[in-house]
Design a protein around this motif. Structure first.
Motif, PDB file in Angstrom:
ATOM      1  N   PHE A 170       0.824  -1.206   0.000  1.00 58.88           N
ATOM      2  CA  PHE A 170       0.000   0.000   0.000  1.00 58.88           C
ATOM      3  C   PHE A 170       0.859   1.257   0.000  1.00 58.88           C
ATOM      4  O   PHE A 170       0.583   2.199  -0.731  1.00 58.88           O
ATOM      5  CB  PHE A 170      -0.943   0.010   1.209  1.00 58.88           C
ATOM      6  CG  PHE A 170      -1.860   1.183   1.215  1.00 58.88           C
ATOM      7  CD1 PHE A 170      -2.913   1.254   0.323  1.00 58.88           C
ATOM      8  CD2 PHE A 170      -1.655   2.237   2.082  1.00 58.88           C
ATOM      9  CE1 PHE A 170      -3.743   2.340   0.295  1.00 58.88           C
ATOM     10  CE2 PHE A 170      -2.491   3.334   2.063  1.00 58.88           C
ATOM     11  CZ  PHE A 170      -3.541   3.385   1.171  1.00 58.88           C
ATOM     12  N   ARG A 171       1.923   1.237   0.782  1.00 58.07           N
ATOM     13  CA  ARG A 171       2.756   2.433   0.846  1.00 58.07           C
ATOM     14  C   ARG A 171       3.341   2.756  -0.516  1.00 58.07           C
ATOM     15  O   ARG A 171       3.328   3.893  -0.953  1.00 58.07           O
ATOM     16  CB  ARG A 171       3.878   2.217   1.857  1.00 58.07           C
ATOM     17  CG  ARG A 171       4.706   3.467   2.067  1.00 58.07           C
ATOM     18  CD  ARG A 171       5.872   3.170   2.943  1.00 58.07           C
ATOM     19  NE  ARG A 171       6.581   1.999   2.469  1.00 58.07           N
ATOM     20  CZ  ARG A 171       7.430   1.304   3.188  1.00 58.07           C
ATOM     21  NH1 ARG A 171       7.650   1.629   4.421  1.00 58.07           N
ATOM     22  NH2 ARG A 171       8.048   0.263   2.682  1.00 58.07           N
ATOM     23  N   TYR A 230       0.444   3.891  -2.957  1.00 57.66           N
ATOM     24  CA  TYR A 230      -0.240   5.139  -2.631  1.00 57.66           C
ATOM     25  C   TYR A 230       0.527   6.351  -3.142  1.00 57.66           C
ATOM     26  O   TYR A 230      -0.058   7.319  -3.626  1.00 57.66           O
ATOM     27  CB  TYR A 230      -0.498   5.190  -1.122  1.00 57.66           C
ATOM     28  CG  TYR A 230      -0.016   6.427  -0.410  1.00 57.66           C
ATOM     29  CD1 TYR A 230      -0.813   7.570  -0.392  1.00 57.66           C
ATOM     30  CD2 TYR A 230       1.206   6.453   0.240  1.00 57.66           C
ATOM     31  CE1 TYR A 230      -0.374   8.705   0.254  1.00 57.66           C
ATOM     32  CE2 TYR A 230       1.640   7.574   0.879  1.00 57.66           C
ATOM     33  CZ  TYR A 230       0.855   8.693   0.878  1.00 57.66           C
ATOM     34  OH  TYR A 230       1.284   9.819   1.509  1.00 57.66           O
ATOM     35  N   GLN A 231       1.852   6.270  -3.098  1.00 55.96           N
ATOM     36  CA  GLN A 231       2.651   7.385  -3.610  1.00 55.96           C
ATOM     37  C   GLN A 231       2.443   7.569  -5.097  1.00 55.96           C
ATOM     38  O   GLN A 231       2.370   8.686  -5.595  1.00 55.96           O
ATOM     39  CB  GLN A 231       4.132   7.121  -3.330  1.00 55.96           C
ATOM     40  CG  GLN A 231       4.424   7.196  -1.859  1.00 55.96           C
ATOM     41  CD  GLN A 231       5.880   6.936  -1.554  1.00 55.96           C
ATOM     42  OE1 GLN A 231       6.643   6.564  -2.432  1.00 55.96           O
ATOM     43  NE2 GLN A 231       6.249   7.123  -0.308  1.00 55.96           N
ATOM     44  N   ILE A 262      -0.258   6.680  -6.786  1.00 58.51           N
ATOM     45  CA  ILE A 262      -1.614   7.196  -7.004  1.00 58.51           C
ATOM     46  C   ILE A 262      -1.638   8.698  -6.759  1.00 58.51           C
ATOM     47  O   ILE A 262      -2.193   9.471  -7.538  1.00 58.51           O
ATOM     48  CB  ILE A 262      -2.616   6.495  -6.059  1.00 58.51           C
ATOM     49  CG1 ILE A 262      -2.681   5.011  -6.367  1.00 58.51           C
ATOM     50  CG2 ILE A 262      -3.998   7.110  -6.198  1.00 58.51           C
ATOM     51  CD1 ILE A 262      -3.405   4.221  -5.327  1.00 58.51           C
ATOM     52  N   LEU A 263      -0.998   9.104  -5.685  1.00 59.65           N
ATOM     53  CA  LEU A 263      -0.957  10.524  -5.331  1.00 59.65           C
ATOM     54  C   LEU A 263      -0.375  11.336  -6.475  1.00 59.65           C
ATOM     55  O   LEU A 263      -0.920  12.374  -6.865  1.00 59.65           O
ATOM     56  CB  LEU A 263      -0.101  10.691  -4.072  1.00 59.65           C
ATOM     57  CG  LEU A 263       0.296  12.109  -3.686  1.00 59.65           C
ATOM     58  CD1 LEU A 263      -0.923  12.854  -3.185  1.00 59.65           C
ATOM     59  CD2 LEU A 263       1.354  12.100  -2.616  1.00 59.65           C
ATOM     60  N   ARG A 264       0.711  10.843  -7.024  1.00 58.20           N
ATOM     61  CA  ARG A 264       1.374  11.587  -8.101  1.00 58.20           C
ATOM     62  C   ARG A 264       0.476  11.671  -9.328  1.00 58.20           C
ATOM     63  O   ARG A 264       0.348  12.722  -9.944  1.00 58.20           O
ATOM     64  CB  ARG A 264       2.681  10.878  -8.443  1.00 58.20           C
ATOM     65  CG  ARG A 264       3.637  11.672  -9.275  1.00 58.20           C
ATOM     66  CD  ARG A 264       5.038  11.098  -9.121  1.00 58.20           C
ATOM     67  NE  ARG A 264       5.045   9.649  -9.219  1.00 58.20           N
ATOM     68  CZ  ARG A 264       5.024   8.993 -10.384  1.00 58.20           C
ATOM     69  NH1 ARG A 264       4.993   9.641 -11.508  1.00 58.20           N
ATOM     70  NH2 ARG A 264       5.059   7.674 -10.388  1.00 58.20           N
ATOM     71  N   HIS A 301      -3.298  13.834  -9.207  1.00 59.98           N
ATOM     72  CA  HIS A 301      -3.359  15.286  -9.280  1.00 59.98           C
ATOM     73  C   HIS A 301      -2.827  15.832 -10.590  1.00 59.98           C
ATOM     74  O   HIS A 301      -3.043  16.978 -10.911  1.00 59.98           O
ATOM     75  CB  HIS A 301      -2.568  15.892  -8.121  1.00 59.98           C
ATOM     76  CG  HIS A 301      -3.286  15.757  -6.820  1.00 59.98           C
ATOM     77  ND1 HIS A 301      -2.644  15.546  -5.634  1.00 59.98           N
ATOM     78  CD2 HIS A 301      -4.602  15.792  -6.526  1.00 59.98           C
ATOM     79  CE1 HIS A 301      -3.530  15.452  -4.670  1.00 59.98           C
ATOM     80  NE2 HIS A 301      -4.726  15.592  -5.180  1.00 59.98           N
ATOM     81  N   GLU A 320     -10.156  -0.309  -3.339  1.00 62.37           N
ATOM     82  CA  GLU A 320      -9.839   0.721  -2.365  1.00 62.37           C
ATOM     83  C   GLU A 320      -8.967   1.811  -2.980  1.00 62.37           C
ATOM     84  O   GLU A 320      -9.163   3.000  -2.758  1.00 62.37           O
ATOM     85  CB  GLU A 320      -9.128   0.086  -1.171  1.00 62.37           C
ATOM     86  CG  GLU A 320      -8.979   1.015  -0.008  1.00 62.37           C
ATOM     87  CD  GLU A 320      -8.393   0.313   1.198  1.00 62.37           C
ATOM     88  OE1 GLU A 320      -8.277  -0.924   1.162  1.00 62.37           O
ATOM     89  OE2 GLU A 320      -8.055   1.001   2.161  1.00 62.37           O
ATOM     90  N   LEU A 344      -9.567   5.896  -3.625  1.00 61.48           N
ATOM     91  CA  LEU A 344      -8.584   6.888  -3.219  1.00 61.48           C
ATOM     92  C   LEU A 344      -8.258   7.818  -4.382  1.00 61.48           C
ATOM     93  O   LEU A 344      -8.236   9.042  -4.255  1.00 61.48           O
ATOM     94  CB  LEU A 344      -7.327   6.142  -2.782  1.00 61.48           C
ATOM     95  CG  LEU A 344      -6.312   6.851  -1.927  1.00 61.48           C
ATOM     96  CD1 LEU A 344      -6.953   7.254  -0.633  1.00 61.48           C
ATOM     97  CD2 LEU A 344      -5.151   5.921  -1.658  1.00 61.48           C
ATOM     98  N   ALA A 388     -11.163  10.115  -5.136  1.00 65.25           N
ATOM     99  CA  ALA A 388     -11.288  11.192  -4.142  1.00 65.25           C
ATOM    100  C   ALA A 388     -10.304  12.312  -4.446  1.00 65.25           C
ATOM    101  O   ALA A 388     -10.660  13.497  -4.428  1.00 65.25           O
ATOM    102  CB  ALA A 388     -11.039  10.642  -2.748  1.00 65.25           C
ATOM    103  N   ALA A 389      -9.077  11.931  -4.754  1.00 63.04           N
ATOM    104  CA  ALA A 389      -8.062  12.946  -5.038  1.00 63.04           C
ATOM    105  C   ALA A 389      -8.405  13.692  -6.313  1.00 63.04           C
ATOM    106  O   ALA A 389      -8.270  14.913  -6.397  1.00 63.04           O
ATOM    107  CB  ALA A 389      -6.696  12.289  -5.169  1.00 63.04           C
TER     108      ALA A 389
END
Lengths: 219, 186
Positions: B118-119, B122-123, B125-127, B130, B147, B151, B154-155
């Protein structure tokens, strides 16, 4: 929180944030004479022509629309000041410059309603866009620091709009980490996480050491 | 955390788990498509949905095998490049199932394995959430579990909402009732 448009993902809409920002005080120079106004949020005025006075943003915008005042742009909204801020933002990696909490919304309100009162409008607009981009990028990279051992990141001077954009993502991420990191998932969280991190950080070296041990045993 | 009416929770429990019968069971051949008689024999390997496997395990009728999404091969792939692993095709409810199944099969490494996966993801996905243009559905979305998709959404939605606000829109929205009344007069 009350008044949120979508409580499920804990998100205010941008318009709601803007509404909150309209309570910020701003200086105006009226060109009319008017008695003080007494509101629940405070008393404003009296208004005399050419005498600067402080009013909430919404009142300033309302007066401006009727042509009853000139809005003085806030101090931070000058080209010099913004250039300084931009430089400083670019120099630091994780720190944010102190800007007003609602700087994104206030600048948009002023650009929309009082663009003729802002000197060097074009420059100011570009600078604020740049600052916002730099800050958002920084925010993103600091969010990348979150992992199972880092449950919080200290971010000073993040503005309302920036926070609002990352809020749903951040909340969900932390929830997931919390779920995966709960004690029933990992029986001895400290050692496991630590070992895991070690293994991740220097996998090859551990491998080597283990091989070395095996060699020793063989001898 | 888990809600009784949570749709994802319910769907997650539909995931098939390979389980081995410890005892013979008669009249339940419907569970085992390969059964020749109406009895499921002792030691037969049967695919059961998670909710059934969980119950039967608590009655000590079956033992649960480690699902393929937590096996060695997947772990190797996750170690190599976590962001490119197609977890959705392996198990759309990878994390939820992992959380449920880890205490049942008593494998302590699953917890940290999930966390590492996940860690890393998640990075990524974050990149991507946005920065990608918001019309095209990117290809990497097909790799994400349920899940992670949530995420990402949502972002993305908060970013889209912000961009919409910035380019401007109607500042005043007229109440629909007023609109109707005004029209005949205009």
């Amino acid at each position: 929180m009350a008044g949120q448009s979508d409580p499920h993902i804990s998100l205010f809409s941008a318009a709601e944030i803007e509404f909150v920002a309209e309570d910020e005080l701003v200086e105006i120079v009226p060109n009319i004479s008017m008695e003080p106004l007494n509101f629940t949020c405070g008393d404003f005025g009296p208004f005399r022509p050419q005498m600067p006075t402080e009013v909430p943003m919404w009142l300033a915008v309302a007066l401006k629309k009727r042509g009853k005042c000139v809005i003085c742009p806030p101090q931070w909204m000058s080209v010099d000041k913004l250039t300084q801020v931009l430089e400083a933002e670019r120099d630091t990696e994780y720190a944010f410059e102190p800007l007003p909490f609602h700087y994104v919304e206030l600048s948009r309100l002023l650009f929309d309603h009082a663009h003729e009162d802002i000197p060097d409008l074009y420059m100011v607009r570009t600078l604020i866009e740049d600052i916002r981009d730099v800050r958002f990028h920084k925010l993103e990279s600091s969010l990348k620091l979150i992992n199972e051992r880092v449950n919080a990141v200290k971010l000073k001077n993040v503005s309302a709009m920036e926070m609002n954009i990352v809020r749903p993502f951040l909340v969900r991420t932390l929830q997931s980490f919390y779920k995966l990191d709960s004690p029933q998932m990992i029986h001895n969280p400290v050692t496991t996480a630590y070992r895991q991190a070690q293994a991740a950080d220097r996998g090859p070296r551990l491998e080597l050491r283990r091989r070395h041990m095996i060699d020793l045993l063989r001898r | 955390m888990a809600h009784y009416y949570d749709i994802n929770e319910i769907l997650m429990e539909e995931e098939n788990i390979t389980s081995t019968f410890k005892v013979g069971a008669s009249e339940v051949a419907v569970l085992d498509p390969c059964a020749e008689t109406s009895t499921v024999e002792q030691g037969a390997k049967v695919e059961l949905p998670f909710w059934l496997a969980q119950y039967l395990r608590s009655k000590e009728v079956v033992t649960i095998d480690v699902p393929p999404c937590f096996d060695k091969k997947t772990r190797k792939e996750v170690q190599a490049d976590v962001a490119c692993v197609d977890l959705r095709s392996r198990c759309p409810y990878f994390y939820e199932l992992g959380c449920k199944i880890a205490p049942m099969i008593g494998d302590r490494t699953i917890g940290s394995f999930l966390l590492v996966a996940f860690r890393g993801r998640y990075q990524d996905i974050l990149r991507k959430a946005h920065s990608t243009a918001f019309v095209v559905a990117p290809k990497f979305l097909t790799l994400l579990t349920k899940e992670e998709t949530q995420l990402y959404e949502a972002a993305k939605s908060s970013m889209t909402a912000y961009k919409k606000w910035r380019v401007g829109g109607t500042r005043f929205e007229r109440v629909p009732i007023l609109k109707k009344r005004r029209k005949p007069n205009d």
